[in-house]
Enzyme design. Structure first.
Site, PDB file in Angstrom:
ATOM      1  N   ARG A 126       0.838  -1.193   0.000  1.00  0.00           N
ATOM      2  CA  ARG A 126       0.000   0.000   0.000  1.00  0.00           C
ATOM      3  C   ARG A 126       0.877   1.249   0.000  1.00  0.00           C
ATOM      4  O   ARG A 126       2.004   1.234   0.463  1.00  0.00           O
ATOM      5  CB  ARG A 126      -0.886   0.016   1.253  1.00  0.00           C
ATOM      6  CG  ARG A 126      -1.843  -1.155   1.295  1.00  0.00           C
ATOM      7  CD  ARG A 126      -3.050  -0.882   2.147  1.00  0.00           C
ATOM      8  NE  ARG A 126      -2.733  -0.558   3.520  1.00  0.00           N
ATOM      9  CZ  ARG A 126      -3.539   0.162   4.309  1.00  0.00           C
ATOM     10  NH1 ARG A 126      -4.680   0.617   3.845  1.00  0.00           N
ATOM     11  NH2 ARG A 126      -3.203   0.414   5.559  1.00  0.00           N
ATOM     12  N   LYS A 191       3.855 -11.917   9.057  1.00  0.00           N
ATOM     13  CA  LYS A 191       3.104 -11.693   7.826  1.00  0.00           C
ATOM     14  C   LYS A 191       3.416 -12.766   6.777  1.00  0.00           C
ATOM     15  O   LYS A 191       4.553 -12.921   6.342  1.00  0.00           O
ATOM     16  CB  LYS A 191       3.498 -10.313   7.300  1.00  0.00           C
ATOM     17  CG  LYS A 191       2.640  -9.787   6.210  1.00  0.00           C
ATOM     18  CD  LYS A 191       2.692  -8.272   6.276  1.00  0.00           C
ATOM     19  CE  LYS A 191       2.380  -7.611   4.976  1.00  0.00           C
ATOM     20  NZ  LYS A 191       2.404  -6.153   5.109  1.00  0.00           N
ATOM     21  N   ARG A 325      -1.478  -0.745  14.175  1.00  0.00           N
ATOM     22  CA  ARG A 325      -0.336  -1.394  14.840  1.00  0.00           C
ATOM     23  C   ARG A 325      -0.738  -1.759  16.262  1.00  0.00           C
ATOM     24  O   ARG A 325      -1.448  -0.989  16.911  1.00  0.00           O
ATOM     25  CB  ARG A 325       0.869  -0.437  14.925  1.00  0.00           C
ATOM     26  CG  ARG A 325       1.457  -0.072  13.566  1.00  0.00           C
ATOM     27  CD  ARG A 325       2.258  -1.222  12.977  1.00  0.00           C
ATOM     28  NE  ARG A 325       2.797  -0.887  11.684  1.00  0.00           N
ATOM     29  CZ  ARG A 325       2.189  -1.094  10.511  1.00  0.00           C
ATOM     30  NH1 ARG A 325       0.990  -1.639  10.477  1.00  0.00           N
ATOM     31  NH2 ARG A 325       2.746  -0.784   9.372  1.00  0.00           N
TER      32      ARG A 325
HETATM   33  P1  ATP Z   1      -0.349  -1.349   6.706  1.00  0.00           P
HETATM   34  O1  ATP Z   1      -0.808  -1.787   8.053  1.00  0.00           O
HETATM   35  O2  ATP Z   1      -0.408   0.119   6.502  1.00  0.00           O
HETATM   36  O3  ATP Z   1      -0.951  -2.124   5.583  1.00  0.00           O
HETATM   37  P2  ATP Z   1       2.087  -2.765   6.125  1.00  0.00           P
HETATM   38  O4  ATP Z   1       3.478  -2.559   6.647  1.00  0.00           O
HETATM   39  O5  ATP Z   1       1.452  -4.081   6.355  1.00  0.00           O
HETATM   40  O6  ATP Z   1       1.217  -1.619   6.744  1.00  0.00           O
HETATM   41  P3  ATP Z   1       1.645  -3.078   3.273  1.00  0.00           P
HETATM   42  O7  ATP Z   1       1.603  -2.006   2.267  1.00  0.00           O
HETATM   43  O8  ATP Z   1       0.447  -3.896   3.510  1.00  0.00           O
HETATM   44  O9  ATP Z   1       2.138  -2.384   4.597  1.00  0.00           O
HETATM   45  O10 ATP Z   1       2.833  -4.071   2.896  1.00  0.00           O
HETATM   46  C1  ATP Z   1       4.143  -3.596   2.605  1.00  0.00           C
HETATM   47  C2  ATP Z   1       5.071  -3.935   3.761  1.00  0.00           C
HETATM   48  O11 ATP Z   1       5.090  -5.346   3.966  1.00  0.00           O
HETATM   49  C3  ATP Z   1       6.526  -3.576   3.471  1.00  0.00           C
HETATM   50  O12 ATP Z   1       6.782  -2.258   3.864  1.00  0.00           O
HETATM   51  C4  ATP Z   1       7.316  -4.608   4.279  1.00  0.00           C
HETATM   52  O13 ATP Z   1       7.418  -4.211   5.629  1.00  0.00           O
HETATM   53  C5  ATP Z   1       6.417  -5.817   4.240  1.00  0.00           C
HETATM   54  N1  ATP Z   1       6.770  -6.759   3.142  1.00  0.00           N
HETATM   55  C6  ATP Z   1       7.295  -6.504   1.922  1.00  0.00           C
HETATM   56  N2  ATP Z   1       7.407  -7.639   1.197  1.00  0.00           N
HETATM   57  C7  ATP Z   1       6.951  -8.638   1.989  1.00  0.00           C
HETATM   58  C8  ATP Z   1       6.811 -10.031   1.816  1.00  0.00           C
HETATM   59  N3  ATP Z   1       7.149 -10.646   0.684  1.00  0.00           N
HETATM   60  N4  ATP Z   1       6.312 -10.735   2.859  1.00  0.00           N
HETATM   61  C9  ATP Z   1       5.957 -10.143   4.022  1.00  0.00           C
HETATM   62  N5  ATP Z   1       6.045  -8.836   4.232  1.00  0.00           N
HETATM   63  C10 ATP Z   1       6.547  -8.082   3.233  1.00  0.00           C
END
Ligand code: ATP
Length: 328
Positions: A126, A191, A325
């Site tokens: 995002r 994640k 968070r």
């Molecule tokens: P939000 O809660 O705002 O969605 P988020 O950190 O989960 O925050 P996203 O945009 O959903 O943000 O996902 C991008 C983030 O996920 C990256 O900034 C990194 O921290 C993490 N990320 C990037 N690639 C991967 C992956 N292959 N697997 C797991 N996490 C990843």
């Protein structure tokens, strides 16, 4: 970076069968020298693939690799009585979502198209964040869906998509999946997958949705170093992960969840989502730009808004710019 082609791809296919294979055998199969095999292997390692060598045995992948195959996806989908979707596999792409959005803009797309790739050069999260998408390691998946009811009907779609990922992971590997608002799929707080829904349309007219899902299968160490939060992959959680089966099963559940969403919105499913959401009853912080709100996470409502209990009152928050968070 270029995706492996020709001999490199053939070497990768040979290694993906599992076990050791000597440089000599690979060379004989491909009609090239051992030195040429060794050069190709070095390039594959530079691309982030964990291949190692043991003297006297040959080369081996550090973990099993499942490669995408369009026919395998189609036949598994047919065995599951799936219908209505078309599948396309690309070795390398900037981003599967970007490609479907491009096709949408040029009018070159049909409803329920699924595009998967072995590697994304510009995988997206995002708000411009990067999704790590190394070659052959994980699943990079996009689905184009046309919704005739307009944009107002798309609020909360990430919730329905998260539930489809939940369904697939439960059915295939019996995993204890948690969903984090609005778009993450976690296992034990780490994640495993992310969802990115992009849309094009007007409030009155049809809405065009590109639903992206990135799901980690066998994350190599080199790419993992760029992930700045806890993560996990399927290989550490399940045995014999087959990406083609995963694509077919995920698509079937996605179709079911989208149909359900089109008819009833989240009414029939928001309680189900609340039963598996991460941070239930925990103290969390929402942030959007410079604004922050802290409260006890109560889950989502029927529209997919996140509900926080703040000073004894339940407050709803909604919007693509908000991040959640946990706060200890
Ligand atoms: P939000 O809660 O705002 O969605 P988020 O950190 O989960 O925050 P996203 O945009 O959903 O943000 O996902 C991008 C983030 O996920 C990256 O900034 C990194 O921290 C993490 N990320 C990037 N690639 C991967 C992956 N292959 N697997 C797991 N996490 C990843």
């Amino acid at each position: 970076m270029k995706a492996p082609d020709g001999n490199k791809l053939a070497i990768l296919h040979a290694l993906s069968q599992g076990g050791f294979i000597s440089g000599q055998v690979i060379g004989e199969q491909l009609g090239i020298s051992r030195a040429a095999v060794s050069k190709h292997i070095i390039t594959l390692q530079e691309m982030g693939l964990d291949i190692y060598k043991v003297n006297g045995k040959g080369y081996c992948l550090s973990q099993p690799l499942s490669l995408l195959n369009q026919q395998d996806i189609e036949s598994t989908y047919a065995q599951l009585d799936g219908s209505g979707c078309t599948f396309e596999v690309q070795p390398i792409i900037d981003s599967t979502n970007t490609e479907l959005m491009r096709r949408l803009q040029s009018g070159n797309i049909s409803n329920n198209s699924v595009l998967v790739a072995e590697m994304q050069k510009q995988g997206k999260g995002r708000r411009g964040r990067t999704w790590q998408s190394p070659f052959a390691a994980n699943l990079y998946y996009s689905y184009y869906w046309r919704l005739d009811d307009g944009i107002h009907a798309t609020m909360g779609l990430s919730i329905a998509v998260g539930l489809a990922v939940y369904d697939a992971l439960k059915a295939l590997y019996d995993l204890d999946v948690q969903l984090k608002w609005p778009n993450d799929v976690l296992i034990n707080g780490r994640k495993l997958a992310g969802v990115l829904v992009e849309l094009d349309g007007t409030a009155e007219g049809p809405c065009h949705l590109v639903i992206g899902i990135g799901l980690n299968v066998a994350m190599p160490e080199a790419a993992a170093e760029h992930i700045d939060q806890p993560w996990c992959d399927l290989n550490e959680l399940a045995q014999d992960v087959n990406k083609n089966q995963l694509v077919a099963v995920l698509t079937c559940f996605l179709q079911k969840r989208l149909g359900q969403y089109q008819q009833h919105g989240l009414q029939a499913v928001y309680k189900q989502w609340n039963a598996v959401h991460a941070f239930a009853g925990e103290c969390v912080e929402l942030s959007s730009g410079t604004s922050k709100w802290r409260g006890i996470c109560e889950g989502i409502d029927e529209q997919g808004a996140i509900v926080l209990r703040i000073d004894g009152q339940s407050k709803r928050y909604f919007g693509g710019e908000i991040s959640l968070r946990v706060k200890s």
